[in-house]
Design a protein around this motif. Sequence first.
Motif: not given
Length: 301
Positions: A120-139
């Motif tokens: 996302w930072v380097l190549f502006k690849k989109r992070i989906s809503q599902r992936q965002g929620v999953a990342m919040v859970i992991s962190y």
Amino acid sequence: MSSQKTSHVTTGLLLAVAGSIAFSGKAIIVKLAYRHGVDAVTLIMYRMLFALPLFVLMAWWAGRGKAPLTPRDWLGVLGLGFCGYYLSSFLDFWGLEYISASLERLILYLNPTLVLVLGWVLFKKRISQRQGVAMVISYSGVLLVFGHEVSLAGTHAAFGAFLVLLSAITYAAYLTYSGQLVQRLGALRLAGLATTVACFFCILQFVLLRPMASAQVPEQVLWLSLLNATVCTVLPVLLVMMAIERIGPGLTAQTGMIGPMSTLLMGVWLLDEPFNIWIIAGTALVLSGVFWVTRPVRRTT
């Protein structure tokens, strides 16, 4: 499904499980070696010194009959070897001086989410809503275990966790930038070459930073380093590669979720690390989040 195909999948799953458990044993061996008074610079030097012949053999085997590397290829291998294996490994070993093997494994297991963030930072690849929620859970799982460990060990645990997080970020950078070289050289050949480069960096680091007298370590450290180099470094690379050939990278990655659990159990058994509700809850959150990040999206028609 035919019996032959079922056997093929079963073999792949067993290889993936064995590779994950073998790799997760690295943190346990490092913590055991630290009990003999050795430091991170010396310990990683011995690990890579023992692994060097095996990595050279791996690179040679995977490169048989292939086109020689171009200067640009060598530059890429040098950069990836420095970042993805030397720097990442050293930061990981250093961090393990201050935190438990369980927390170290949970932080490193955030790697798939860090790859998404770098994309996302380097190549502006989109992070989906599902992936965002999953990342919040992991962190949140890592923060849960981290908060508990800091309350017991203080600022040393915070510093160690920071080092291991940097290790995970540098390895995520390796994965992010290795795509083209993997396609051109092949995963096994690139891994063999990059880790060979990392071995030389680790040995050079020891020569520059430590007197040769510090190479005299207890015999137990040598045996632990040999075990780390073979069973927990080279062998997992081969096992995971063979698993990917049989069941693909997605299922291999999900099977690898047994890694944090095996580290947790070995830490309790061999290192007398705590086994409490904080560790269990944090591990469950991290594994749940990573599962949702790595799970392929099902498209509807």
